[in-house]
Design an enzyme around this catalytic site. Structure first.
Site, PDB file in Angstrom:
ATOM      1  N   ASP A 429      65.766  49.596  47.650  1.00 17.90           N
ATOM      2  CA  ASP A 429      64.735  48.874  48.251  1.00 17.90           C
ATOM      3  C   ASP A 429      63.562  48.419  47.285  1.00 17.90           C
ATOM      4  O   ASP A 429      62.682  49.662  47.131  1.00 17.90           O
ATOM      5  CB  ASP A 429      64.225  49.498  49.474  1.00 17.90           C
ATOM      6  N   HIS A 430      63.350  47.344  46.773  1.00 12.72           N
ATOM      7  CA  HIS A 430      62.407  47.217  45.509  1.00 12.72           C
ATOM      8  C   HIS A 430      61.077  47.102  46.228  1.00 12.72           C
ATOM      9  O   HIS A 430      60.165  47.063  45.399  1.00 12.72           O
ATOM     10  CB  HIS A 430      62.788  45.791  45.181  1.00 12.72           C
ATOM     11  N   ARG A 431      60.728  47.103  47.436  1.00 18.16           N
ATOM     12  CA  ARG A 431      59.286  47.347  47.948  1.00 18.16           C
ATOM     13  C   ARG A 431      58.984  48.585  47.519  1.00 18.16           C
ATOM     14  O   ARG A 431      57.755  48.743  47.589  1.00 18.16           O
ATOM     15  CB  ARG A 431      59.210  46.822  49.520  1.00 18.16           C
TER      16      ARG A 431
END
Lengths: 459, 461
Positions: A429-431
């Site tokens: 999850d690049h967030r």
């Protein structure tokens, strides 16, 4: 009076068979005592009593098919009024506010709450992602009823015979129709009205779908009738997988890191240990080593062992390492979760993996064994594949895909040598974390798995 | 001036039921009645006629006793005692009216004895006294309608032409009676007098009696009445009445018929006297009301015969409940296609919903199934095999849309059909329902089997 219902336990489960009843009518039950156990098409769940009191009624007998929403047991807890473990008011607000299914309750609550709550009402579930919880009876999937198109008599909808036939005819789900007859009886006029709403719905539905959150931010597509095609209704499990995958893909910006790991030494080590353990009846799989390596990596890069609380705008870091393992079953994907993997030895892990895989295939996993994961490993190498881009199990932050170990020519010290190579893909999850840390995490895996001694020292 | 939540004018089966319901729902209620509580139904209609019909039936049974293995010696000793017949009738009526009066009293309803006259939508005058109410329910019923035939009004005044009220209060049994009209009341009185040994002639304007019932029912009843001795003259145009002699024309030829009495049952008209000041909208059938029984005047409701939807006691009662509930905010409606109606003849008729021809006209994909009483064990045992059941269904879902029963206890049997139809039941449901044996009710199940496929107890090709 407390009505203990077969609440929605997620997993796309809408019906089950009453396997066991633990108390007789008139018995005293204590909060937390198991009241009954259910066999569903995925798990067996033991449902504990949410209250202490006297068991007034067992509404069904062992072997009966029951549906989500059915009252199974009534317990007199001395509190006036009728309560149940499916609080409709709560659900209603959730539905009305049209909130996206947020990862509001991060998975750890599930097991500890299970002593109080008869079933997990909120929190994560195991098939990649989270399922919307509602007291609505989930419409039964077509295939179960194919041979007997009669309305499922276990879900008691008060309706007139003509209304039932008409509903079937017009494709109206009678369980969702509000009856205007005496005591809410569904009359044929109600079905006619419902059918009219359905047919005029697409026009209305489009704008509201636009307002609602990500998982439904697109119009449902349809496929034109074609020759040389066949149409098969989705099974409940398929629908659940579809919903969860969409949810994950629409909410989590997936990014992938891929690499190849030289596991020649691990292969050698495992081959030696395997024989030794076989005599003890333990099947030592690579997966047990992978879990160990992953846990080591997660301890260092905690952003991969986390969840994003979108509404609170907080990152929830987990101080436990519950590793889900994706298991391919004839019915579809199941993800049992190995709890506290950091506290288990590789041999213990191997034993659990074997047990869970076996029980996933014959549907005897318990509900708590399917929930509460913090990271997941999927092994597509078992079918011979090398690389894949796995879909994160919402609301987790990462999933590691492992491919098949194959012998490959590689260059070491300017010489071409044959080594055993393991391809890995990490979706994250690049967030929550950025590519560099994800790459470093893969680096940790690489270091651990290429050097079994290091792996064992860290274990 | 005493104030009430609701004033109900008329204490028949519409008015008193509305009063009790309204009181149960928490209103203070005044009930205004010029005669005795119970209206025509209890005092002059349903109850007294059924009492007399019971005696008539008993008399018939005595006359037929020998065929049942009972000898009466001498057979000529069986006699109708008219005075005692009337006495029993009065006792039964007295008992039931007394019961209703008690009910009304226990529901704390103030009864005003006198003719109620509406001053406005909230004020009713009874003699010198005036009372007010937030809402008004009018339930004054109907009275016999005498058509404009020369001499009929004079004869009515003299008591030679009588209505149903007169017919149950005759001083002695008539030897002959002429009945004008061929509706339900005509058939019931024809049955009553004929069974007691009076010579009965029905004179009907149209080509058949019981025009409103299902054709099969009509045919069986007409045939049966003729077989039991009733003369039925159809296509007759009434020309004049002189005393108790009627002159009528059939195919251009005039005939005269003399009898002890002429019973006029040529329809009824709503009783609207006393409500002139309200300015109610009145249509062809009676007072115009919406589906919750409210008239064109806000807060004024009208129920029962005076609306003329279906002139039946149980409809008046049902409408009374609808009106009381509407006043209390609960808006319910009656589906008049699901109201049963009865004829207390020998055999009885119970009917509900569409007749076959009505159903076809309404555009249903009509299926019908009949089953005769003669194939029913209990009917044979009781020697009452005249009759049948006919189920009309909509083929689409098999929904039962009409049931017509001719049987000795048809009026009690029709309730099953009413429940089925109220619950939108189908022929499959009736067929599947286990009916007790031996009972007449089995014929309903058998007919349903016939509608689905084939009945069990008859050879159907």
């Amino acid at each position: 009076m407390f009505h203990v219902k077969f609440a929605d336990i997620g997993e796309g489960i809408h019906e089950g068979v009453l396997l066991k009843i633990f108390f007789n009518e008139g018995d005293e039950v204590k909060e937390g005592d198991s009241l009954f156990s259910l066999e569903t098409d995925k798990v067996n769940a033991e449902i504990p009593s949410p209250v202490s009191g006297k068991l007034v009624k067992n509404k069904f007998t062992v072997g009966t098919k029951v549906n989500v929403g059915d009252v199974i047991v009534i317990v007199d807890d001395g509190v006036p009024g009728m309560r149940s473990n499916m609080q409709e008011g709560e659900v209603l607000t959730e539905e009305e506010s049209q909130e996206p299914v947020t990862p509001k309750a991060v998975s750890q609550g599930d097991e500890s709450d299970a002593h109080v709550e008869p079933v997990v009402e909120k929190g994560s579930t195991s098939v990649v992602g989270q399922i919307e919880i509602s007291s609505d009876v989930i419409p039964s999937s077509g295939e179960a009823n194919e041979s007997a198109p009669e309305v499922d008599h276990n879900v008691r909808v008060l309706a007139t015979p003509v209304a039932r036939k008409m509903a079937k005819d017009l494709g109206v789900d009678i369980k969702k129709v509000k009856g205007t007859g005496p005591q809410g009886r569904v009359m044929k006029a109600d079905i006619e009205a419902a059918a009219e709403n359905v047919s005029s719905a697409p026009a209305k539905a489009a704008p509201s779908a636009g307002q609602s959150s990500a998982p439904r931010a697109y119009e449902k597509s349809s496929v034109a009738q074609q020759e040389r095609t066949e149409r098969v209704p989705m099974t409940m499990l398929r629908k659940t997988i579809a919903a969860n995958m969409s949810l994950s893909k629409f909410t989590i910006p997936h990014t992938a890191v891929m690499d190849e790991i030289d596991v020649t030494d691990l292969v050698a080590f495992r081959n030696v240990s395997k024989e030794a353990l076989e005599s003890e009846g333990v099947k030592l799989t690579y997966l047990a080593f992978f879990i160990k390596a992953v846990v080591t990596g997660l301890k260092k890069y905690k952003g991969l062992n986390a969840s994003l609380d979108e509404s609170a705008e907080e990152i929830v870091y987990k101080h436990f390492y519950n590793i889900g393992i994706a298991v391919d079953t004839p019915d579809g994907l199941m993800v049992p979760v190995i709890k506290d993997a950091d506290q288990k030895s590789i041999v213990e892990l191997a034993k659990i993996i074997e047990d869970y895989s076996e029980r996933a295939r014959n549907k005897t996993l318990k509900l708590e064994e399917l929930t509460g994961g913090s990271f997941t490993i999927t092994n597509y190498g078992s079918v011979g594949a090398s690389f894949g881009v796995p879909v994160i199990k919402h609301p987790e932050a990462g999933i590691l895909g492992v491919g098949a170990i194959v012998k490959k020519p590689v260059v070491i010290d300017d010489a071409v040598v044959i080594r055993s190579i393991l391809p890995v893909s990490l979706s994250f999850d690049h967030r929550i974390i950025d590519g560099a840390d994800a790459g470093r995490f893969v680096g940790v895996l690489k270091k651990q798995l290429s050097n079994p001694n290091l792996l064992l020292l860290n274990a | 001036m005493k104030a009430y939540d609701i004033i109900i004018v008329g204490g028949g089966p519409g008015g008193y039921v509305a009063a009790i319901k309204a009181s149960q729902l928490g209103s203070t209620v005044a009930l205004v009645e010029a005669d005795r509580i119970g209206g025509v139904c209890l005092n002059y209609g349903c109850i007294p006629t059924k009492t007399l019909l019971r005696s008539a039936k008993l008399y018939q049974d005595f006359l037929d006793a020998e065929s049942f293995g009972i000898d009466i010696d001498p057979a000529s000793g069986v006699k109708v005692n008219w005075k005692n017949l009337m006495k029993r009738k009065d006792a039964v009526v007295g008992k039931i009216v007394g019961g209703v009066e008690l009910l009304v009293k226990h529901n704390k309803i103030d009864v005003y004895n006198g003719f109620g006259k509406a001053i406005d939508a909230h004020t009713v005058e009874i003699g010198e006294e005036r009372i007010t109410g937030k809402n008004l329910i009018l339930a004054t019923g109907s009275s016999v309608m005498l058509p404009d035939i020369p001499g009929i009004h004079e004869a009515y005044t003299k008591g030679q032409v009588i209505d149903s009220t007169g017919a149950i209060n005759l001083p002695e049994q008539p030897k002959t009676i002429t009945i004008l009209g061929g509706g339900v009341i005509a058939v019931e009185f024809a049955t009553l007098f004929n069974s007691l040994g009076t010579k009965v002639t029905i004179i009907q304007r149209s080509d058949a009696i019981l025009k409103m019932v299902d054709e099969d029912v009509r045919n069986v009843m007409q045939k049966h009445l003729k077989e039991t001795g009733v003369t039925i003259i159809t296509n007759a145009a009434l020309e004049k009445v002189e005393g108790s002699t009627v002159t009528y024309k059939v195919d251009g030829a005039s005939h005269t018929l003399s009898a002890d009495y002429i019973l006029a049952s040529l329809g009824r008209k709503p009783n609207l006297k006393g409500f002139e000041s309200l300015g109610l909208e009145v249509g062809k059938q009676g007072v115009v009301v919406d589906q919750h029984m409210e008239t064109s005047v806000k807060g004024v409701y009208a129920i029962g015969d005076m609306c003329g939807k279906m002139m039946l006691a149980h409809v008046a009662s049902a409408e009374g409940i609808i009106a009381a509930e509407a006043i209390h905010g609960s808006k319910n409606v009656i589906d008049y296609h699901k109201v049963p109606s009865c004829i207390y003849s020998f055999p009885e008729v119970g009917a509900i919903g569409y007749t076959e021809s009505e159903a076809r006209e309404a555009g249903f994909d009509v299926g019908t199934s009949t089953f005769p009483l003669s194939a029913n064990g209990k009917a044979v045992a009781e020697g009452e095999t005249t009759g049948f059941v006919k189920i009309i269904h909509d083929k689409k879902y098999g929904e039962v849309i009409g049931v017509h029963i001719v049987a000795s206890h048809a009026t009690d049997m029709i309730a099953e059909a009413a429940v089925t139809m109220e619950l939108e039941g189908t022929i499959y449901d009736i067929a599947k329902t286990v009916h007790p044996h031996p009972t007449l009710s089995e014929i309903v199940m058998e007919a349903a089997h016939g509608a689905v496929d084939k009945p069990i107890h008859i050879i159907k090709r």
